[in-house]
Design an enzyme around this catalytic site. Structure first.
Site, PDB file in Angstrom:
ATOM      1  N   ASP A  17       0.808  -1.216   0.000  1.00 29.07           N
ATOM      2  CA  ASP A  17       0.000   0.000   0.000  1.00 29.07           C
ATOM      3  C   ASP A  17       0.844   1.270   0.000  1.00 29.07           C
ATOM      4  OD1 ASP A  17      -1.927  -1.913   0.195  1.00 29.07           O
ATOM      5  OD2 ASP A  17      -3.007  -0.985   1.847  1.00 29.07           O
ATOM      6  N   ARG A  97       0.225   1.204  16.331  1.00 29.56           N
ATOM      7  CA  ARG A  97      -0.220   2.360  15.546  1.00 29.56           C
ATOM      8  C   ARG A  97      -0.134   3.694  16.285  1.00 29.56           C
ATOM      9  NH1 ARG A  97       1.277  -0.557  11.747  1.00 29.56           N
ATOM     10  NH2 ARG A  97      -0.265  -1.439  10.310  1.00 29.56           N
ATOM     11  N   ASP A 126      -6.928   0.549  10.960  1.00 30.47           N
ATOM     12  CA  ASP A 126      -5.736   1.397  11.059  1.00 30.47           C
ATOM     13  C   ASP A 126      -6.010   2.851  10.718  1.00 30.47           C
ATOM     14  OD1 ASP A 126      -4.024  -0.489  12.017  1.00 30.47           O
ATOM     15  OD2 ASP A 126      -3.175  -1.036  10.078  1.00 30.47           O
ATOM     16  N   SER A 180      -1.372  -9.213   2.695  1.00 32.35           N
ATOM     17  CA  SER A 180      -0.980  -7.969   3.326  1.00 32.35           C
ATOM     18  C   SER A 180      -0.452  -8.338   4.700  1.00 32.35           C
ATOM     19  CB  SER A 180      -2.192  -7.031   3.451  1.00 32.35           C
ATOM     20  OG  SER A 180      -1.844  -5.868   4.163  1.00 32.35           O
TER      21      SER A 180
END
Length: 407
Positions: A17, A97, A126, A180
């Site tokens: 990404d 995160r 996220d 991913s």
């Protein structure tokens, strides 16, 4: 808005990404893009990511070593709270995160950037985690979320891979393996591809941190983990800094096939999603910590903590690390851990992590009281008669009042 954005700080990993988004931001916004790379335990992935960011067109590629801060200030506090999302997920991505976003905001301020950006999709968690943290730090920050941008047309893995090939951007996935993944010192996660079929078994060649439990050594490995006030401090008697301690447990757990989890979880945005996770060191830590708590933590304190643990896990998962309720809950967790000092011994064997011993200098486990042998007056069993009758009083009154329907 685009006219006012000349410099963007992108949270960059080098994965599919963000590799695509870096180039897309340049093309779409005609802006300078600074790639920010948080080193939270990706190992050899960090330097190639920096090189690829520069090769793709980033004006700068800033790498910050956050491994110690990640484990000390995020992983360990979550573990002390026994935060496990929906009974199985040890929050490896979720807990990282807020730290990445916090450090990204530092770069944003230091470079006088106009906006921040990330690679999270509009379907996932996220995006919430990144943006809640950014807005908690700077309520007026401008955030570019490409997956939600009306100009974004790369709305599938297939299209993104084609875009990468068109622009000669190397990406760590292929049409055959469109996974991913997200890796840090706590875990590695996998989503997408064949995993989108919840019935399909994850292929063995996908796993990175752990051996197949069926192929793990036939001889068990024993490990001892020491805690001081709930903080992990040593493995097998060796005092280690947080990041080294977790890395050591990752090695031991991974070699024995410990820490694999395959779950379907409830995302904050409302959909269900399948994730496969490898968390070898974290699995050992959680089990060891709970074992030391079992002999050092008061029963009622543990009950309160266990009732709050799912809420802490939910807050972390949903992105509310920097919320007032999180601060209040973690204050309780800190208080609950004051006496959690001791050592746990665990046996690692073919994917299993079993507590086989625990000890503490100051322990609530009193063998004189709980023994089945002669206790020399340490406990008067006749005291239980009044205890039972008092606890039964409301049940007897209920029956006498005619409210008990019988069995």
């Amino acid at each position: 808005m685009a006219e006012n954005i000349r410099k963007i700080v992108l949270a960059y990993s080098g994965g599919l990404d963000t590799s695509i988004i870096l180039k897309w931001l340049q093309e779409t916004y005609r802006a300078e893009v600074i790639a920010f790379i948080a080193d939270i335990g990706q190992g050899e992935e960090t330097e190639p990511a920096r090189e690829k960011a520069l090769a793709t067109g980033a004006s700068q590629a800033i790498v910050k070593d956050l491994k110690r801060e990640f484990v000390r200030d995020f992983v360990f506090p979550a573990m002390r709270a026994n935060a496990i999302y929906e009974g199985g997920y040890l929050l490896g991505t979720s807990v990282a995160r807020p730290l990445i976003a916090k450090a990204q905001m530092d770069v944003y301020r230091d470079t006088a950037a106009d906006a921040v950006s990330h690679g999270a999709t509009g379907k996932g968690n996220d995006q919430v985690r990144f943006e809640l943290t950014c807005m908690a730090i700077d309520p007026n920050v401008r955030i570019i979320a490409p997956w939600r941008d009306p100009k974004w047309t790369l709305n599938s893995r297939e299209k993104m891979i084609a875009y990468a090939q068109k622009h000669a951007i190397p990406v760590p996935v292929s049409k055959a393996k469109p996974y991913s993944s997200d890796r840090n010192l706590l875990h590695i996660s996998f989503e997408g591809g064949i995993l989108e079929d919840p019935w399909a078994e994850a292929p063995e060649d996908m796993f990175v941190l752990s051996v197949d439990p069926r192929e793990a050594p036939d001889k068990p490995t024993y490990v001892e983990v020491a805690f001081e006030e709930g903080w992990p401090v040593a493995v097998d008697g060796d005092r280690l800094p947080p990041e080294a301690l977790l890395a050591r447990l990752n090695e031991l757990g991974g070699a024995n096939g410990v820490g694999r989890v395959d779950i379907v979880e409830n995302r904050f945005v409302g959909m269900k999603s399948r994730g496969v996770y490898e968390t070898p060191g974290g699995t050992i830590l959680y089990a060891a910590h709970r074992a030391v708590e079992s002999i050092t933590m008061d029963r009622e304190v543990m009950l309160q903590r266990d009732q709050l643990s799912p809420k802490v896990a939910q807050l972390i998962y949903n992105g509310f690390w920097y919320s007032p309720e999180m601060e209040a809950l973690m204050a309780f967790m800190d208080k609950s851990q004051e006496n959690v000092t001791g050592v746990a011994r665990l046996r690692l064997y073919k994917g299993h992590c079993m507590v086989v011993g625990r000890r503490a200098e100051k322990s609530l486990f009193d063998p004189r009281i709980c023994t089945f042998e002669e206790d020399e007056g340490a406990y008067d069993q006749s005291d239980a008669t009044g205890f039972i009758r008092l606890n039964a009083l409301r049940l007897r009154v209920r029956n006498n009042a005619g409210f008990f329907k019988g069995v």
